[in-house]
Scaffold this motif. Structure first.
Motif, PDB file in Angstrom:
ATOM      1  N   GLN A  43       0.835  -1.214   0.000  1.00 52.21           N
ATOM      2  CA  GLN A  43       0.000   0.000   0.000  1.00 52.21           C
ATOM      3  C   GLN A  43       0.866   1.258   0.000  1.00 52.21           C
ATOM      4  N   LEU A  44       2.173   1.071   0.205  1.00 58.03           N
ATOM      5  CA  LEU A  44       3.124   2.186   0.193  1.00 58.03           C
ATOM      6  C   LEU A  44       3.817   2.283  -1.156  1.00 58.03           C
ATOM      7  N   THR A  45       4.291   1.126  -1.648  1.00 56.08           N
ATOM      8  CA  THR A  45       5.025   1.089  -2.915  1.00 56.08           C
ATOM      9  C   THR A  45       5.060  -0.352  -3.411  1.00 56.08           C
ATOM     10  N   LEU A 103      13.678  12.278   7.479  1.00 56.21           N
ATOM     11  CA  LEU A 103      12.764  11.539   6.599  1.00 56.21           C
ATOM     12  C   LEU A 103      12.620  12.256   5.273  1.00 56.21           C
ATOM     13  N   ASP A 104      12.203  11.540   4.261  1.00 56.11           N
ATOM     14  CA  ASP A 104      11.782  12.087   2.963  1.00 56.11           C
ATOM     15  C   ASP A 104      10.289  11.826   2.839  1.00 56.11           C
ATOM     16  N   CYS A 105       9.543  12.816   2.356  1.00 55.98           N
ATOM     17  CA  CYS A 105       8.111  12.572   2.141  1.00 55.98           C
ATOM     18  C   CYS A 105       7.548  13.448   1.042  1.00 55.98           C
ATOM     19  N   LYS A 148       2.351  16.628   0.546  1.00 49.61           N
ATOM     20  CA  LYS A 148       1.090  16.612   1.296  1.00 49.61           C
ATOM     21  C   LYS A 148       1.240  16.021   2.698  1.00 49.61           C
ATOM     22  N   LEU A 149       2.364  15.399   2.984  1.00 50.60           N
ATOM     23  CA  LEU A 149       2.553  14.831   4.325  1.00 50.60           C
ATOM     24  C   LEU A 149       3.389  15.716   5.253  1.00 50.60           C
ATOM     25  N   ILE A 150       3.818  16.876   4.740  1.00 50.46           N
ATOM     26  CA  ILE A 150       4.659  17.762   5.562  1.00 50.46           C
ATOM     27  C   ILE A 150       3.924  18.154   6.852  1.00 50.46           C
ATOM     28  N   LYS A 151       2.659  18.537   6.714  1.00 55.44           N
ATOM     29  CA  LYS A 151       1.875  18.954   7.901  1.00 55.44           C
ATOM     30  C   LYS A 151       1.781  17.828   8.925  1.00 55.44           C
ATOM     31  N   PHE A 152       1.503  16.623   8.427  1.00 57.49           N
ATOM     32  CA  PHE A 152       1.404  15.450   9.310  1.00 57.49           C
ATOM     33  C   PHE A 152       2.683  15.299  10.133  1.00 57.49           C
ATOM     34  N   TYR A 153       3.835  15.342   9.453  1.00 55.02           N
ATOM     35  CA  TYR A 153       5.102  15.147  10.174  1.00 55.02           C
ATOM     36  C   TYR A 153       5.451  16.348  11.062  1.00 55.02           C
ATOM     37  N   GLU A 154       5.019  17.549  10.667  1.00 53.21           N
ATOM     38  CA  GLU A 154       5.273  18.713  11.525  1.00 53.21           C
ATOM     39  C   GLU A 154       4.580  18.558  12.883  1.00 53.21           C
ATOM     40  N   TYR A 158      -7.774   1.287   8.332  1.00 51.98           N
ATOM     41  CA  TYR A 158      -7.499   1.697   9.722  1.00 51.98           C
ATOM     42  C   TYR A 158      -6.990   3.138   9.818  1.00 51.98           C
ATOM     43  N   ARG A 159      -6.969   3.848   8.695  1.00 55.76           N
ATOM     44  CA  ARG A 159      -6.392   5.209   8.728  1.00 55.76           C
ATOM     45  C   ARG A 159      -7.310   6.187   9.458  1.00 55.76           C
ATOM     46  N   GLY A 160      -6.740   7.296   9.912  1.00 56.53           N
ATOM     47  CA  GLY A 160      -7.519   8.317  10.605  1.00 56.53           C
ATOM     48  C   GLY A 160      -7.840   7.968  12.043  1.00 56.53           C
ATOM     49  N   GLN A 161      -7.150   6.977  12.615  1.00 51.09           N
ATOM     50  CA  GLN A 161      -7.397   6.563  14.000  1.00 51.09           C
ATOM     51  C   GLN A 161      -6.131   6.677  14.846  1.00 51.09           C
ATOM     52  N   GLN A 162      -5.244   7.588  14.444  1.00 47.28           N
ATOM     53  CA  GLN A 162      -4.007   7.883  15.191  1.00 47.28           C
ATOM     54  C   GLN A 162      -2.912   6.841  15.048  1.00 47.28           C
ATOM     55  N   LEU A 163      -3.135   5.809  14.231  1.00 52.26           N
ATOM     56  CA  LEU A 163      -2.119   4.753  14.148  1.00 52.26           C
ATOM     57  C   LEU A 163      -0.873   5.230  13.409  1.00 52.26           C
ATOM     58  N   GLY A 164      -1.054   6.115  12.426  1.00 52.03           N
ATOM     59  CA  GLY A 164       0.102   6.701  11.743  1.00 52.03           C
ATOM     60  C   GLY A 164       0.964   7.462  12.740  1.00 52.03           C
ATOM     61  N   LYS A 165       0.306   8.304  13.532  1.00 52.82           N
ATOM     62  CA  LYS A 165       1.026   9.040  14.580  1.00 52.82           C
ATOM     63  C   LYS A 165       1.704   8.075  15.537  1.00 52.82           C
ATOM     64  N   LEU A 166       0.966   7.053  15.964  1.00 50.87           N
ATOM     65  CA  LEU A 166       1.490   6.096  16.950  1.00 50.87           C
ATOM     66  C   LEU A 166       2.768   5.417  16.458  1.00 50.87           C
ATOM     67  N   GLU A 218      11.733   5.464   7.674  1.00 48.62           N
ATOM     68  CA  GLU A 218      11.457   4.891   6.356  1.00 48.62           C
ATOM     69  C   GLU A 218      10.180   4.050   6.378  1.00 48.62           C
ATOM     70  N   ASP A 219       9.554   3.952   5.225  1.00 45.50           N
ATOM     71  CA  ASP A 219       8.501   2.958   4.978  1.00 45.50           C
ATOM     72  C   ASP A 219       7.382   2.985   6.017  1.00 45.50           C
ATOM     73  N   VAL A 220       6.795   4.165   6.157  1.00 45.65           N
ATOM     74  CA  VAL A 220       5.661   4.363   7.070  1.00 45.65           C
ATOM     75  C   VAL A 220       4.374   4.021   6.323  1.00 45.65           C
ATOM     76  N   VAL A 221       3.565   3.165   6.889  1.00 41.64           N
ATOM     77  CA  VAL A 221       2.285   2.852   6.246  1.00 41.64           C
ATOM     78  C   VAL A 221       1.284   2.300   7.268  1.00 41.64           C
ATOM     79  N   VAL A 222       0.013   2.699   7.071  1.00 35.95           N
ATOM     80  CA  VAL A 222      -1.103   2.170   7.866  1.00 35.95           C
ATOM     81  C   VAL A 222      -2.121   1.604   6.880  1.00 35.95           C
ATOM     82  N   ASN A 223      -2.645   0.428   7.171  1.00 37.82           N
ATOM     83  CA  ASN A 223      -3.657  -0.202   6.313  1.00 37.82           C
ATOM     84  C   ASN A 223      -4.805   0.781   6.071  1.00 37.82           C
TER      85      ASN A 223
HETATM   86  C1  ACO Z   1       8.834   8.646   5.642  1.00 39.77           C
HETATM   87  C2  ACO Z   1       7.755   7.941   4.869  1.00 39.77           C
HETATM   88  O1  ACO Z   1       7.667   6.748   4.872  1.00 39.77           O
HETATM   89  S1  ACO Z   1       6.603   8.895   4.015  1.00 39.77           S
HETATM   90  C3  ACO Z   1       5.379   7.743   3.423  1.00 39.77           C
HETATM   91  C4  ACO Z   1       4.127   7.772   4.255  1.00 39.77           C
HETATM   92  N1  ACO Z   1       3.245   6.690   3.861  1.00 39.77           N
HETATM   93  C5  ACO Z   1       2.325   6.755   2.861  1.00 39.77           C
HETATM   94  O2  ACO Z   1       2.159   7.779   2.219  1.00 39.77           O
HETATM   95  C6  ACO Z   1       1.520   5.490   2.616  1.00 39.77           C
HETATM   96  C7  ACO Z   1       0.022   5.744   2.515  1.00 39.77           C
HETATM   97  N2  ACO Z   1      -0.512   6.498   3.659  1.00 39.77           N
HETATM   98  C8  ACO Z   1      -0.658   5.958   4.892  1.00 39.77           C
HETATM   99  O3  ACO Z   1      -0.312   4.806   5.155  1.00 39.77           O
HETATM  100  C9  ACO Z   1      -1.302   6.823   5.961  1.00 39.77           C
HETATM  101  O4  ACO Z   1      -2.146   7.760   5.345  1.00 39.77           O
HETATM  102  C10 ACO Z   1      -0.310   7.569   6.885  1.00 39.77           C
HETATM  103  C11 ACO Z   1       0.688   6.590   7.475  1.00 39.77           C
HETATM  104  C12 ACO Z   1       0.441   8.655   6.126  1.00 39.77           C
HETATM  105  C13 ACO Z   1      -1.105   8.226   8.020  1.00 39.77           C
HETATM  106  O5  ACO Z   1      -1.761   7.200   8.737  1.00 39.77           O
HETATM  107  P1  ACO Z   1      -3.072   7.483   9.610  1.00 39.77           P
HETATM  108  O6  ACO Z   1      -3.255   6.324  10.510  1.00 39.77           O
HETATM  109  O7  ACO Z   1      -4.212   7.861   8.759  1.00 39.77           O
HETATM  110  O8  ACO Z   1      -2.593   8.759  10.439  1.00 39.77           O
HETATM  111  P2  ACO Z   1      -3.250   9.378  11.717  1.00 39.77           P
HETATM  112  O9  ACO Z   1      -4.652   8.881  11.913  1.00 39.77           O
HETATM  113  O10 ACO Z   1      -2.330   9.221  12.846  1.00 39.77           O
HETATM  114  O11 ACO Z   1      -3.308  10.890  11.218  1.00 39.77           O
HETATM  115  C14 ACO Z   1      -2.702  11.893  11.899  1.00 39.77           C
HETATM  116  C15 ACO Z   1      -3.072  13.218  11.271  1.00 39.77           C
HETATM  117  O12 ACO Z   1      -2.464  13.409   9.993  1.00 39.77           O
HETATM  118  C16 ACO Z   1      -3.447  13.687   9.005  1.00 39.77           C
HETATM  119  N3  ACO Z   1      -3.086  12.940   7.805  1.00 39.77           N
HETATM  120  C17 ACO Z   1      -2.900  11.622   7.709  1.00 39.77           C
HETATM  121  N4  ACO Z   1      -2.605  11.274   6.440  1.00 39.77           N
HETATM  122  C18 ACO Z   1      -2.624  12.407   5.725  1.00 39.77           C
HETATM  123  C19 ACO Z   1      -2.427  12.687   4.365  1.00 39.77           C
HETATM  124  N5  ACO Z   1      -2.157  11.732   3.455  1.00 39.77           N
HETATM  125  N6  ACO Z   1      -2.516  13.964   3.966  1.00 39.77           N
HETATM  126  C20 ACO Z   1      -2.804  14.953   4.862  1.00 39.77           C
HETATM  127  N7  ACO Z   1      -3.005  14.721   6.159  1.00 39.77           N
HETATM  128  C21 ACO Z   1      -2.927  13.477   6.585  1.00 39.77           C
HETATM  129  C22 ACO Z   1      -4.737  13.185   9.558  1.00 39.77           C
HETATM  130  O13 ACO Z   1      -5.817  13.957   9.060  1.00 39.77           O
HETATM  131  C23 ACO Z   1      -4.553  13.359  11.044  1.00 39.77           C
HETATM  132  O14 ACO Z   1      -4.877  14.649  11.435  1.00 39.77           O
HETATM  133  P3  ACO Z   1      -5.745  14.890  12.762  1.00 39.77           P
HETATM  134  O15 ACO Z   1      -4.987  14.275  13.894  1.00 39.77           O
HETATM  135  O16 ACO Z   1      -5.831  16.381  12.834  1.00 39.77           O
HETATM  136  O17 ACO Z   1      -7.038  14.227  12.473  1.00 39.77           O
END
Ligand code: ACO
Length: 198
Positions: free
Chosen positions: A69-71, A165-167, A170-176, A138-146, A130-135
């Protein structure tokens, strides 16, 4: 096949890539990330969820399907997976970390910390995320953050002086929100491609 062989195989399958104890001790209050409700690697918020190092058994728990689901992953055989697991464990510095849904025995989240040994900065260690991914279901439930906060705190715990990290944009805000910063004049990712990855 004798009984001994079975025992050895079972032990192998549950073998962790790195010592799992370190994840239980991570202090989530050190992270700027906001968790509502509060969760951590030791207490991920549901009794059916566990955060732990990669195991050999994860080949059968959908780990590679999750990565796809990542690559692109290619068609990795069990033997290839096992050999890479062994190489990573022997060389050290590879902290592949997963979240398992123990109800379905499926890997639902993953992230890797790679620790680079350096001479500069007094023989420092640098972490790479590296290689961050959530099924997707299950997204939007804090697991990415966790999972990201888990491996970031792990990097700090192991003595890394920074984590990078490299991203995609659109993920800059998430990582910030998790403490990562774009450093002006020092945030360019460049690649030299030698072949198309499969
Ligand atoms: C270094 C790297 O590996 S970069 C590659 C990252 N991985 C990918 O792009 C693979 C596909 N994407 C994913 O697997 C997921 O969308 C992830 C891992 C990026 C986020 O996983 P989630 O479980 O949805 O994240 P989580 O629920 O913790 O979200 C945290 C916050 O980030 C926001 N967010 C999550 N994904 C995204 C996105 N793609 N774009 C913008 N904002 C996002 C959420 O809205 C949430 O905000 P909130 O707390 O204000 O509601």
């Amino acid at each position: 096949m004798g009984m001994q062989t079975h025992i050895n195989e079972d032990r192998n399958m549950s073998e962790h890539l790195y010592n799992p104890d370190i994840l239980q001790k991570l202090d989530f209050s050190k992270s700027p990330a906001v968790f509502k409700p509060k969760i951590s690697a030791a207490n991920p918020g549901a009794e059916w969820m566990v955060v732990r190092p990669l195991q050999r058994a994860d080949f059968d728990k959908g780990f590679l399907q999750l990565l796809s689901q990542l690559t692109s992953t290619g068609n990795i055989t069990r033997k290839q997976f096992d050999e890479r697991f062994t190489q990573m464990k022997m060389s050290g510095g590879h902290y592949v970390t997963v979240i398992e849904d123990t109800r379905s025995s499926k890997i639902i989240g993953a992230a890797t910390l790679t620790v680079e040994q350096k001479f500069i900065h007094n023989c420092s260690l640098r972490g790479r995320l590296e290689d961050v991914v959530v099924n997707d279901t299950y997204r939007g439930q804090q697991l990415g953050k966790l999972i990201v906060v888990t491996v970031s705190l792990l990097a700090q715990q192991l003595g890394c002086y920074k984590m990078s990290l490299d991203c995609k944009d659109k993920l800059i805000k998430f990582y910030e929100t998790l403490g990562y910063k774009l450093e002006p004049g020092n945030s360019n990712a460049m690649n030299m491609r030698f072949e198309d990855p499969s």
